[in-house]
Design a protein around this motif. Structure first.
Motif, PDB file in Angstrom:
ATOM      1  N   TRP A 133       0.851  -1.202   0.000  1.00 13.76           N
ATOM      2  CA  TRP A 133       0.000   0.000   0.000  1.00 13.76           C
ATOM      3  C   TRP A 133       0.881   1.244   0.000  1.00 13.76           C
ATOM      4  CZ3 TRP A 133      -5.325   0.235  -0.174  1.00 13.76           C
ATOM      5  CH2 TRP A 133      -5.898   1.483   0.027  1.00 13.76           C
ATOM      6  N   TRP A 160      -1.154  -4.575   2.325  1.00 14.88           N
ATOM      7  CA  TRP A 160      -1.393  -4.959   0.925  1.00 14.88           C
ATOM      8  C   TRP A 160      -1.882  -3.771   0.091  1.00 14.88           C
ATOM      9  CZ3 TRP A 160       0.834  -9.329  -0.042  1.00 14.88           C
ATOM     10  CH2 TRP A 160       0.814 -10.385   0.871  1.00 14.88           C
ATOM     11  N   ARG A 161      -1.558  -3.803  -1.180  1.00 14.48           N
ATOM     12  CA  ARG A 161      -1.978  -2.734  -2.100  1.00 14.48           C
ATOM     13  C   ARG A 161      -3.491  -2.751  -2.322  1.00 14.48           C
ATOM     14  NH1 ARG A 161      -0.027   0.502  -6.325  1.00 14.48           N
ATOM     15  NH2 ARG A 161       2.101  -0.085  -5.793  1.00 14.48           N
ATOM     16  N   TYR A 162      -4.083  -3.937  -2.305  1.00 13.44           N
ATOM     17  CA  TYR A 162      -5.496  -4.052  -2.675  1.00 13.44           C
ATOM     18  C   TYR A 162      -6.350  -4.146  -1.411  1.00 13.44           C
ATOM     19  CZ  TYR A 162      -3.166  -4.878  -7.038  1.00 13.44           C
ATOM     20  OH  TYR A 162      -2.349  -4.733  -8.115  1.00 13.44           O
ATOM     21  N   SER A 164      -9.275  -5.350  -0.581  1.00 10.51           N
ATOM     22  CA  SER A 164     -10.043  -6.531  -0.185  1.00 10.51           C
ATOM     23  C   SER A 164      -9.318  -7.802  -0.597  1.00 10.51           C
ATOM     24  CB  SER A 164     -11.439  -6.508  -0.822  1.00 10.51           C
ATOM     25  OG  SER A 164     -11.349  -6.697  -2.220  1.00 10.51           O
ATOM     26  N   LYS A 165      -9.541  -8.865   0.190  1.00  8.45           N
ATOM     27  CA  LYS A 165      -8.933 -10.157  -0.121  1.00  8.45           C
ATOM     28  C   LYS A 165      -9.514 -10.727  -1.411  1.00  8.45           C
ATOM     29  CE  LYS A 165      -7.835 -14.609   2.004  1.00  8.45           C
ATOM     30  NZ  LYS A 165      -7.918 -15.424   3.234  1.00  8.45           N
ATOM     31  N   GLU A 166     -10.792 -10.417  -1.682  1.00 12.18           N
ATOM     32  CA  GLU A 166     -11.432 -10.905  -2.897  1.00 12.18           C
ATOM     33  C   GLU A 166     -10.732 -10.358  -4.150  1.00 12.18           C
ATOM     34  OE1 GLU A 166     -13.926 -11.485   0.448  1.00 12.18           O
ATOM     35  OE2 GLU A 166     -13.012  -9.624  -0.323  1.00 12.18           O
ATOM     36  N   LYS A 167     -10.390  -9.061  -4.106  1.00 12.08           N
ATOM     37  CA  LYS A 167      -9.679  -8.460  -5.242  1.00 12.08           C
ATOM     38  C   LYS A 167      -8.304  -9.097  -5.415  1.00 12.08           C
ATOM     39  CE  LYS A 167      -8.680  -5.473  -8.487  1.00 12.08           C
ATOM     40  NZ  LYS A 167      -9.305  -5.574  -9.829  1.00 12.08           N
ATOM     41  N   MET A 168      -7.617  -9.351  -4.303  1.00 14.50           N
ATOM     42  CA  MET A 168      -6.300  -9.972  -4.367  1.00 14.50           C
ATOM     43  C   MET A 168      -6.392 -11.369  -4.980  1.00 14.50           C
ATOM     44  SD  MET A 168      -3.022  -9.698  -3.673  1.00 14.50           S
ATOM     45  CE  MET A 168      -2.631  -8.621  -2.279  1.00 14.50           C
ATOM     46  N   GLU A 172      -8.611 -12.490  -6.975  1.00 10.89           N
ATOM     47  CA  GLU A 172      -8.936 -12.356  -8.403  1.00 10.89           C
ATOM     48  C   GLU A 172      -7.667 -12.157  -9.229  1.00 10.89           C
ATOM     49  OE1 GLU A 172     -11.162  -9.089 -11.298  1.00 10.89           O
ATOM     50  OE2 GLU A 172     -11.798  -9.246  -9.191  1.00 10.89           O
ATOM     51  N   LEU A 173      -6.730 -11.346  -8.716  1.00 10.57           N
ATOM     52  CA  LEU A 173      -5.470 -11.102  -9.410  1.00 10.57           C
ATOM     53  C   LEU A 173      -4.564 -12.335  -9.362  1.00 10.57           C
ATOM     54  CD1 LEU A 173      -4.753  -7.457  -8.224  1.00 10.57           C
ATOM     55  CD2 LEU A 173      -5.711  -8.197 -10.407  1.00 10.57           C
ATOM     56  N   LYS A 208      -5.629 -14.560 -12.107  1.00 15.91           N
ATOM     57  CA  LYS A 208      -5.203 -14.068 -13.426  1.00 15.91           C
ATOM     58  C   LYS A 208      -3.704 -14.206 -13.651  1.00 15.91           C
ATOM     59  CE  LYS A 208      -8.911 -10.662 -14.045  1.00 15.91           C
ATOM     60  NZ  LYS A 208      -9.218  -9.216 -14.202  1.00 15.91           N
TER      61      LYS A 208
END
Length: 544
Positions: A198, A224-226, A228-232, A234-235, A238
Motif C-alpha cells: 500500500w 497490501w496494495r489491494y 479486499s482479499k477478494e480483489k487480491m 482475483e489477481l 489471473k
C-alpha cells in the motif's frame, strides 16, 4: 530579437535610436542589458495579442503549447494565467538540451514547454485523458513473434536475443525502457518485480496463502496494495500476483509488456541540441540555421495532444520544425493537418551560417523553412516507400502518407484598385475609365489569380483541385467540380456549353476574356441561368 512596440517591422537599430541608446552615428551609449524593456515589456506586449488570439482559435478540447527558457518563464506563465486562466495550466515540461562546460556558475542547458488547455473543465466533463503509445511497441510485438518462432519457444534463447537488442540501444532511444522487461513466456516479455504494498503505509492486512504449502505469506510492512482479499484472489487467479519459493517471501506483481500499450507522458525529457543541429545540417549538407528545435520532440507532442486528422497551428514557425515533426508523425501512422506562419525575417548579412543559407538562395527565415519542408518531405517520402526502413507503416498496414505542402505569402490584391490605376494627369472620365480597363496586376501569375479567386469565392486554400481540359481550354476544378475557374485569355461559345454541361455550382472567368463581345457574354449568362439542375438560380456565373 523581438522588437515589437507598435510597428512590427522595426529593427533593433530603430528601437535603440528612439529609446536614446545610440547617437546620430549609431554609437551605443550603454550596454545592451537583458533587463531592458526590449527584452521584457516589449516582448510581452508583442506576445499578449497573439496568445489571446490563439486561445480564441482553439477548440474547447484544444491545447496550447509554448516553448521558452529561464529568462521568460515567470513572465510568460503570468501572461498565460491571465489569458487562459491559471486553472487551465496542465503542467510544464523540461527538456534537457545540452551541458555548457564554460558556464560561470551553473550549466543551464534546459528549456521549457508550458502546456495549457483551452478548457480543463470541458476535458474533465468529457473524460478526456492524455496517453501515448509506448515507443516501438508494434516493433517489439513483431520482434517477439519472430524470436518465438525462430527459437521454437525456447524462452531462454528468446530472452537472450531480446535483451541483446534492447540493451545495446543508446540511452536516448525512446525504446530503451523496453529492456526492463527481462523475462519471457508465451504471453511475451514481462517483469515480476512490481511492488504489492500500500503506497504510504497503513494499508489493509489479511492472510494470503502460498499456493505450494498453503501457509500465510509475509505481509508487507505498509500493508497490501489491494483493499479486499477478494480483489487480491482475483489477481492471483489471473496470474498477476507472483509468489516466491515459500511463504517467507512477500509476493510481487507481474507486468506484461503487451497488456498495457500506452503510457502517460513524463515531464522531464532528454533531447540533445547537438543531435538536433546535426540532423538539420545533414538535411541541407551544410549549416544554414542556428539552434533548430528537435523535430522529434514536436512529433512526440503532436501525437500526444492530437487525434489523427486534427489541425495544428504554429505561428512562430522558425525553421519549420513543427512541419517536419508532422511529417514524422504521419510516418508513424498519425497524419495531421497543419499550418505554419513565419514572417519573412531577413537572414543576417554576416556570419558563416547566414552565408551558407544565402548560397542556397535563401533570403529570409521563411525561405529556410520552405526549403527544409521540401527536403524533409522528400526524405520522409523515400522512407515511407521503403518497407525495410519504415516498419511502422508496414506493421500498421497503412498506405504511405501524403507529405506535400502548399506555401502562401501575404501580398496586395492581384486586382488593381481604382485609385492605383488612374494616372496623375488623367483629368476627365474617359481617361480614367481607359486606365481601369486592364485591372489585373501584370506581374500576377495564373496561380496568384487562382488562389485569390478561391478565397473570394468562399473556399479554403487547402481545397483539392485538378486541372481539366474543356473545349480546348484549361479549367481548374475545385471541390470535385463544384467550382470551375477558367483563366484563359479568351472564352469561346464551345467553352460556355462545355461548362454548362459539366454542371458546377459556380463558374468564374476573366472579364477581359470576352474581348468586348457583349453578345457572347449575354448568351453565357442566359445559358448558365437556364441550368436549373443545381439550384433555383442555375449556375452562378461571375467575371473578374
Amino acid at each position: 530579437d523581438f522588437i515589437y512596440p507598435d510597428n512590427y517591422t522595426e529593427s533593433l537599430e530603430t528601437y535603440m535610436a528612439y529609446t536614446g541608446q545610440v547617437d546620430g552615428d549609431g554609437v551605443k551609449f550603454s550596454a545592451n542589458s537583458k533587463d531592458s524593456g526590449r527584452f521584457h515589456s516589449n516582448w510581452l506586449r508583442m506576445m499578449y495579442p497573439r496568445l489571446y488570439l490563439a486561445r480564441n482559435l482553439l477548440r474547447e478540447d484544444g491545447f496550447f503549447l509554448v516553448s521558452c527558457d529561464d529568462a521568460e518563464l515567470q513572465n510568460l506563465t503570468h501572461l498565460l494565467n491571465q489569458i487562459f486562466g491559471e486553472e487551465n495550466t496542465l503542467g510544464i515540461l523540461v527538456w534537457d538540451r545540452n551541458r555548457k562546460n564554460d558556464a560561470r556558475y551553473l550549466s543551464v542547458g534546459h528549456e521549457y514547454m508550458i502546456l495549457v488547455a483551452k478548457n480543463a473543465d470541458h476535458l474533465a466533463e468529457q473524460k478526456i485523458i492524455l496517453r501515448t503509445e509506448k515507443p516501438g511497441i508494434l516493433e517489439a510485438e513483431s520482434k517477439f513473434s519472430r524470436l518465438a518462432k525462430k527459437h521454437k519457444q525456447d524462452w531462454e534463447k528468446v530472452r537472450e536475443e531480446w535483451l541483446k537488442f534492447y540493451n545495446n540501444l543508446p540511452a536516448s532511444d525512446p525504446r530503451k525502457p523496453l529492456a526492463r522487461f527481462k523475462k519471457m513466456d508465451e504471453k511475451g516479455p514481462y517483469r515480476d518485480d512490481g511492488d504489492i504494498s500500500w503506497p504510504g503505509g497503513g494499508g489493509p492486512r489479511y492472510d494470503l496463502l502460498h499456493p505450494e504449502n498453503n501457509k500465510p505469506c509475509r505481509v508487507p510492512t505498509p500493508g497490501w496494495r489491494y483493499p479486499s482479499k477478494e480483489k487480491m484472489l482475483e489477481l492471483v487467479k489471473k496470474g498477476i500476483v507472483v509468489f516466491g519459493d515459500d511463504e517467507t517471501t512477500t509476493p510481487m506483481l507481474r507486468t506484461n509488456l503487451f497488456d498495457q500499450r500506452d503510457q502517460v507522458l513524463r515531464t522531464v525529457h532528454f533531447s540533445y541540441a547537438q543531435k538536433a543541429s546535426k540532423e538539420f545540417d545533414n538535411l541541407f549538407g551544410l549549416k544554414v540555421f542556428d539552434n533548430p528545435k528537435n523535430f522529434r520532440d514536436l512529433t512526440l507532442m503532436l501525437k500526444y495532444l492530437t487525434a489523427p486528422g486534427d489541425l495544428a497551428l504554429d505561428f512562430f514557425a522558425g525553421s519549420a520544425s513543427t512541419g517536419h515533426g508532422a511529417f514524422q508523425a504521419a510516418l508513424e501512422g498519425h497524419p495531421l493537418n497543419w499550418i505554419l506562419v513565419q514572417l519573412p525575417e531577413p537572414i543576417p548579412e554576416k556570419g558563416n551560417t547566414a552565408k551558407n543559407a544565402r548560397s542556397l538562395g535563401a533570403q529570409t527565415i521563411a525561405d529556410i523553412a520552405r526549403e527544409r519542408l521540401r527536403r524533409a518531405g522528400a526524405v520522409a517520402s523515400q522512407t515511407a516507400n521503403a518497407d525495410d526502413t519504415n516498419p511502422e507503416l508496414a506493421l500498421r498496414e497503412i498506405e504511405p502518407p501524403d507529405l506535400g505542402f502548399r506555401s502562401f505569402s501575404l501580398k496586395d490584391s492581384n486586382f488593381i484598385h481604382w485609385n492605383n490605376t488612374v494616372p496623375e494627369d488623367a483629368n476627365d472620365l474617359p481617361e480614367q475609365l481607359e486606365a481601369h480597363v486592364d485591372h489585373i496586376d501584370p506581374s500576377a501569375t495564373e496561380e496568384d489569380l487562382l488562389y485569390e479567386i478561391l478565397l473570394k469565392s468562399g473556399f479554403l486554400l487547402t481545397e483539392p483541385m485538378e486541372v481539366l481540359q474543356l473545349a480546348g481550354k484549361t479549367v481548374h476544378s475545385v471541390q470535385e467540380g463544384g467550382l470551375l475557374i477558367c483563366l484563359e485569355k479568351q472564352v469561346t461559345a464551345d467553352l460556355i456549353r462545355a461548362v454548362a454541361d459539366a454542371g458546377p455550382f459556380q463558374f468564374v472567368c476573366l472579364d477581359s476574356a470576352f474581348d468586348g463581345d457583349d453578345q457572347l457574354k449575354t448568351n453565357a449568362v442566359q445559358t448558365f441561368r437556364s441550368r436549373k439542375t443545381v439550384g433555383e438560380d442555375g449556375i452562378q456565373f461571375r467575371t473578374v
